[in-house]
Design a protein around this motif. Structure first.
Motif, PDB file in Angstrom:
ATOM      1  N   THR C   2       0.818  -1.216   0.000  1.00  0.00           N
ATOM      2  CA  THR C   2       0.000   0.000   0.000  1.00  0.00           C
ATOM      3  C   THR C   2       0.846   1.257   0.000  1.00  0.00           C
ATOM      4  O   THR C   2       0.424   2.273  -0.509  1.00  0.00           O
ATOM      5  N   ILE C   5       1.411   3.073  -3.350  1.00  0.00           N
ATOM      6  CA  ILE C   5       0.317   3.648  -4.148  1.00  0.00           C
ATOM      7  C   ILE C   5       0.348   5.164  -3.995  1.00  0.00           C
ATOM      8  O   ILE C   5       0.149   5.700  -2.915  1.00  0.00           O
ATOM      9  N   LYS C   8      -4.830   7.760  -5.641  1.00  0.00           N
ATOM     10  CA  LYS C   8      -6.050   6.989  -5.764  1.00  0.00           C
ATOM     11  C   LYS C   8      -7.199   7.961  -5.997  1.00  0.00           C
ATOM     12  O   LYS C   8      -7.425   8.852  -5.183  1.00  0.00           O
ATOM     13  N   ASN C  26     -12.694   5.464 -11.486  1.00  0.00           N
ATOM     14  CA  ASN C  26     -11.662   5.116 -10.518  1.00  0.00           C
ATOM     15  C   ASN C  26     -10.324   5.087 -11.228  1.00  0.00           C
ATOM     16  O   ASN C  26     -10.229   4.668 -12.380  1.00  0.00           O
ATOM     17  N   GLU C  28      -5.937   4.607 -10.310  1.00  0.00           N
ATOM     18  CA  GLU C  28      -4.937   4.364  -9.281  1.00  0.00           C
ATOM     19  C   GLU C  28      -3.566   4.417  -9.926  1.00  0.00           C
ATOM     20  O   GLU C  28      -3.394   3.981 -11.053  1.00  0.00           O
ATOM     21  N   LYS C  30       0.606   3.684  -9.098  1.00  0.00           N
ATOM     22  CA  LYS C  30       1.653   3.250  -8.168  1.00  0.00           C
ATOM     23  C   LYS C  30       2.937   3.970  -8.510  1.00  0.00           C
ATOM     24  O   LYS C  30       3.117   4.436  -9.633  1.00  0.00           O
TER      25      LYS C  30
END
Lengths: 324, 317, 504
Positions: C2, C5, C8, C26, C28, C30
């Motif tokens: 986590t 990341i 988000k 959505n 995300e 990284k």
């Protein structure tokens, strides 16, 4: 309140406001005499003639700062040819009108063909034309006193055409220059509302790119607008010279600002695309009456300037609110 | 693009060529002055006003009577610094005398001082400089002229009447002086100023203001304007109203092609000369060349021009 | 996992004037990955990016940067959090030096405001060295080629320690070798732990540089997957896989002889860039035919229309034949005279004079035919405008109504009407239904059918794929100024077109 949405109505209200001031401060009844109104019309005519040309240019979203200087230049030319060279008015008037038109066309070429900003191009013309007026006149007023080689002056009579233009008709009730203004306004009105070129001027002022992509001859239209502005300036120059009985190279100094004020107070938008000659006439009356009222009441210069500034701002603000 | 560039270059060449002419003459004169010839540098602050054009004209006429004199004219175009530079040029060119009609006192004082201390005679015309580092000041007095006009008017009207005063720019010294002098001149009489307005020295403005005065007042006996074009504008307004015979018009300046002409034509009853001093300046310089020491200050006398005397060159006040 | 990341975005939604342009998206990111954001024109990519970098600050949903809830009020705000965008049109100031650009708005100075130039210079050199760039940092930016400018822009991002860098079609103005260099730099940034959001319309790049791909379509979130799982066919499917729910009028073309032929058309960049925006394109259109010109942003299709019409003047080389007679490109006025007309893609900016009435707009290009000796025959003009208004079903209380008071659909009909009034042979339609409501759209389709039946030839650009498929008799696809495919009405599918439009 639908009535208020029309720009003419708004302009008329501003005029009415000024008239009310006139009725209130009538200078012992001087304001109620027709001669006062006649003289106001005479005085404002030269500015209003310039305003007619300015209206065309402003509708194309342009501006012409050179008209004041063109008044000086054409006044000098007119006097030089007619008083000092003694040429016939039938020859002199076309030459002078042509000269004014040529100056307008030069500004127009700089603006339309070479894509100079109207402000810059006509600023250049303004400076140049004033210089030309001084050069041609030798810095002196061109009057009925003709300089001789030995430094003395010979005095000649003013040509008949001067008296004709500065005269009054209809039992002395209206000045010839006012009639000339009405003719100019008529020409500009027909152009703007009846002729194809007038429509093109509105289109260019509203959205130049869209107009160009609709096949509107942008260059030609602008040339016509600036050329006519120069022509009207020459007409104003002749009127000015006739009324002063001489050609003053300094004539018309800062008249362009009054002409712009007349157009804008009427409600023609400086952004272009909106307006008309009717509005300019109302604007001319508003400014003319304002000056007249201040003058017959012998208001001091400082107050006059301040009051005029306030009223111009107020009238334009008033025009603006119509969009809401 | 090419045509644009070409036209631009052509235009600048023409302008350069026009400008060059003047300086070419000066260099030529600098290089080979004949033995007897004396060179006078004349720096005029602004040739935009007819009165100053007349001043140059007067100098030219006076100098023409002295074949040994050569006058070089410069126009500072209302720019003090330009005028300073012109006088510096005169100094380095080694002229024999300088006549200068300064734009402003403060900026021009040092350079005039330099010239004076180098031994070049400097005649200052019309407007003063600070201190006393100059050879001679020649000028007229607006207050005196205004006063003379006032007194003349009192006499002409017999001490009674309604007067319209059309003022020049009241923020300028000549305007203020011609106003206060006039008021001093009519003091004690029964003349009444019924209308006064600022016409900014401009004829169309004067005409407009006069129209207002005419609309308001039935009895106007005299119009006093701070310059001749102003008086002429007032006359045109009265003529347009058909009332030009009811009143008389008085102006100031008395230039041959303006005031004197109007007097001759019967438009103005009188014009009071505001002399340029051009002739006197040349005379003073000639005196200096002849070894005489001039007075430090010469106040010019004015003429009054009226219908009977204008052809005889006016009458001294 | 986590902690790496970076970003988000959850359930992001945005609407303009009650039209949803983005809903429940959505996204995300990284650290150390290149995340491709894919979708057609108008899929919602740029809206999402504008929300992310603080241009739009009213939206639905939540944004977490490094697990912290953030709300950006301005671009500056977002930049402080480490988010920066490298735009297609670079945001450098050409008239300033490289150093001044790098430190614009955050100059290194002493207490009195005196610039510490030498410190700035050495810092600038360090930054550029990280990108392997050695240039004179005191030179003006305008002296450098596009590729270097882009590097400087990236250096600017590094200078503010950006963690999240968004590339918006960065290669559109680059040569092949410069693209390779850019990709090296991106790899480098990945290693330094940055997260990269990468927007592109080029299929090759997606699989070359990307790690994961997120697809948007019509403002909706379609899905996210790694590039190894999301194969080409599936990707295209995700991007276009909408159901054809919209109703189109039936189209039965009546084709005649060749009406309009264009050979070897090339157009220089009207903005003055070094590349041609259209390269050597040839096509023919027949009487009564609608030819669709497909292409994503930067494909050059809109420039093709404008070039042919004469918008750019003579900056174009092509041989054009209208009705068997050669036509040399001239001004728009000359094109209109020859029956070649263009409905531009922005009616407000280039289509209409908004403060003039419907009648004045409709007759503007054909005003000559309504005037005699320069005088406008107002009655005839108004009659023609009324007929046109009825024919095109323009809803207004009178033809004297100002066009800016009309709805978008009716404005568009006025723009169409002014061309109809010139009785054109060829009509170039650039996004004819943009910003038009459904009812008006349908009416515009019907007009297109009517007019082609009368013998007009129409060229159509539209970013709405269903519209393109339903209205075109034939479709050519452009990518980077060149034609990459041509389909008949029967052959064409959304997938094939998109594939070709992405250079695949």
């Amino acid at each position: 309140m639908k009535f208020l949405k029309k720009p003419e109505a708004r302009a008329l209200i501003a005029l009415a406001f000024v008239l009310i001031i006139g009725f209130t401060f009538n200078a012992d009844g001087a304001f109620f005499k027709w001669t006062t109104h006649r003289d106001m019309l005479r005085y404002i005519s030269v500015f209003a003639i310039l305003g007619c040309g300015m209206t065309l240019v402003i509708i194309t979203a342009g501006i012409d700062l050179s008209v004041g200087s063109l008044v000086g230049l054409t006044a000098v030319l007119f006097s030089l040819f007619s008083i000092q060279y003694g040429w016939s008015p039938w020859l002199v008037i076309p030459i002078v009108l042509l000269a004014g038109t040529a100056c307008g066309l030069i500004s127009g070429t700089l603006i339309s063909k070479w894509e100079m900003q109207p402000f810059i191009a006509t600023l250049a013309m303004m400076v140049f034309a004033r210089g030309a007026a001084k050069w041609i006149s030798g810095g002196q007023k061109v009057s009925t006193a003709v300089l001789q080689n030995d430094g003395s002056y010979k005095y000649v009579n003013v040509p008949e055409i001067y008296n004709f233009i500065s005269a009054k008709v209809l039992h002395n009730n209206i000045a010839i220059v006012t009639i000339i203004f009405i003719i100019c306004a008529g020409v500009a009105y027909i152009l703007l509302s009846k002729l194809r070129w007038g429509r093109y001027m509105f289109a260019i002022g509203g959205n130049e790119e869209a107009a160009r992509l609709s096949g509107v001859p942008v260059v030609m239209t602008k040339l016509i607008a600036y050329g006519l502005c120069g022509l009207f300036a020459a007409v104003a120059g002749i009127c000015q010279a006739a009324q002063e009985q001489q050609g003053d190279p300094e004539a018309g100094m800062s008249y362009e600002l009054t002409a712009i004020a007349i157009v804008v107070i009427g409600g023609t938008s400086l952004a272009g695309g909106r307006g008309g000659i009717g509005l300019t006439i109302i604007g001319a009356l508003t400014i003319g009456y304002l000056e007249k009222i201040l003058s017959i009441n012998a208001v001091g210069e400082a107050y006059r300037l301040m009051l005029t500034g306030v009223i111009i701002a107020a009238a334009v603000l008033f025009q603006k609110t119509r969009k809401k | 693009m090419k045509t644009k560039l070409f036209l631009l270059i052509a235009a600048s060449l023409i302008i350069l060529a026009c400008g060059k002419k003047e300086s070419k003459i000066t260099t030529a004169q600098k290089v080979k002055p004949t033995v007897k010839q004396k060179i006078i540098g004349m720096s005029q602050c602004n040739l935009g006003e007819p009165w100053r054009v007349q001043m140059n004209e007067d100098i030219k006429l006076a100098a023409a009577k002295h074949p040994e004199l050569k006058v070089i004219y410069k126009d500072a175009q209302n720019d003090s610094l330009k005028q300073v530079a012109q006088i510096e040029e005169f100094i380095s060119a080694g002229v024999d005398a300088i006549i200068v009609s300064p734009k402003e006192a403060a900026p021009l004082t040092p350079v005039i001082k330099t010239a004076f201390e180098k031994g070049i005679p400097v005649v200052v015309l019309d407007r003063r400089v600070n201190g006393d580092k100059y050879t001679c000041f020649i000028g007229a007095d607006n207050k005196k002229i205004g006063k003379a006009a006032g007194e003349w008017i009192v006499k002409k009207l017999g001490g009674n009447g309604n007067i319209v005063e059309l003022k020049g720019l009241m923020t300028s010294t000549p305007g203020q002086d011609r106003h206060s002098g006039f008021r001093a001149g009519i003091k004690g009489s029964n003349l009444k100023i019924i209308f006064e307005a600022d016409m900014k020295w401009l004829e169309p403005q004067a005409r407009k203001e006069m129209e207002s005065a005419l609309a308001r007042f039935k009895n106007i006996d005299l119009v006093y304007a701070h310059n001749d074009p102003g008086a002429h504008g007032a006359y045109l307004a009265a003529k347009a109203a058909g009332r030009e015979k009811e009143m008389i018009f008085v102006g100031i300046d008395g230039l041959p092609q303006e005031g004197r002409m109007y007097v001759k034509q019967g438009i103005l009853a009188a014009s009071f000369e505001y002399p340029t001093g051009g002739k006197e300046a040349v005379d003073t310089v000639v005196d200096i060349f002849g070894g005489k020491k001039p007075e430090k200050e010469i106040t010019l006398k004015s003429h009054v021009f009226t219908k009977d005397n204008v052809d005889k060159g006016g009458k001294w006040l | 996992m986590t902690e790496n990341i970076l970003l988000k975005m959850m359930n992001i939604g945005k609407s303009f004037a009650s039209v949803n342009v983005l809903s429940n998206v959505n996204f995300e990111l990284k650290s150390g990955e290149v995340h491709i954001l894919a979708g057609e024109n108008g899929a919602g990519k740029s809206t999402l990016i504008k929300i992310l970098c603080g241009v739009y600050n009213e939206y639905k949903g939540e944004i977490f940067v490094q697990n912290k809830l953030c709300k950006f009020n301005s671009v500056h705000d977002a930049a402080r959090t480490g988010i920066t965008v490298i735009h297609q049109e670079l945001s450098l100031i050409n008239e300033l030096s490289v150093v001044d650009n790098l430190f614009l708005g955050r100059e290194i100075s002493g207490k009195t405001g005196w610039l510490k130039r030498s410190v700035q210079e050495s810092e600038a050199k360090k930054l550029l060295a990280r990108l392997g760039l050695e240039i004179d940092v005191n030179k003006y930016v305008e002296e450098f080629p596009m590729s270097v400018k882009q590097m400087i822009e990236i250096a600017k991002a590094l200078a503010i320690d950006a963690k999240i860098i968004i590339f918006d079609e960065p290669t559109s103005a680059l040569n092949e070798p410069d693209v390779v260099k850019l990709f090296e730099i991106i790899q480098n940034l990945k290693k330094q732990g940055c997260g990269i959001v990468y927007i592109t319309h080029k299929m090759k790049e997606i699989y070359n540089i990307g790690d994961r791909i997120t697809v948007l379509r019509d403002g909706n979130y379609i899905g996210t997957d790694s590039k190894d799982n999301l194969l080409r066919n599936k990707l295209v499917n995700w991007m276009v896989g909408r159901e054809m729910t919209q109703q189109f009028p039936e189209r039965i073309p009546k084709l005649g002889k060749t009406k309009f032929q264009v050979d070897n058309c090339s157009i220089d960049d009207p903005a003055g860039g070094p590349f041609k925006v259209v390269k050597d394109i040839s096509f023919k259109v027949r009487e009564g035919e609608i030819l669709g010109i497909a292409g994503l942003q930067g494909s050059g299709n809109s420039e093709l229309f404008n070039g042919l019409f004469g918008t750019y003047g003579k900056n174009i080389s092509a041989k054009m034949i209208i009705d068997d007679i050669e036509y040399k490109i001239g001004t728009p006025a000359q094109s209109i005279n020859r029956g070649l007309t263009l409905l531009t893609n922005d009616r407000k900016l280039t289509g209409l004079v908004l403060n003039m009435s419907i009648a004045d707009n409709v007759t503007l290009p054909s005003l000559k035919s309504f005037s005699k000796n320069g005088f406008i025959k107002r009655n005839e003009e108004l009659n023609a405008a009324k007929i046109c208004s009825e024919r095109l079903r323009i809803k207004s209380h009178s033809v004297l109504q100002e066009t800016q008071t009309l709805s978008g659909g009716n404005q568009q009909k006025v723009a169409l009407g002014k061309w109809w009034e010139t009785n054109p042979k060829i009509l170039l339609l650039d996004e004819p239904t943009k910003g038009v409501d459904v009812g008006a759209k349908h009416e515009i389709y019907e007009l297109m059918n009517e007019w082609t039946n009368e013998g007009m030839a129409i060229l159509l650009i539209t970013s709405e794929m269903p519209e393109l498929l339903a209205m075109s008799d034939r479709i050519i696809v452009m990518h980077l100024g060149q034609v990459t495919a041509e389909f008949t009405r029967e052959e064409a599918t959304q997938e094939k077109i998109l594939n070709a439009a992405m250079g695949g």
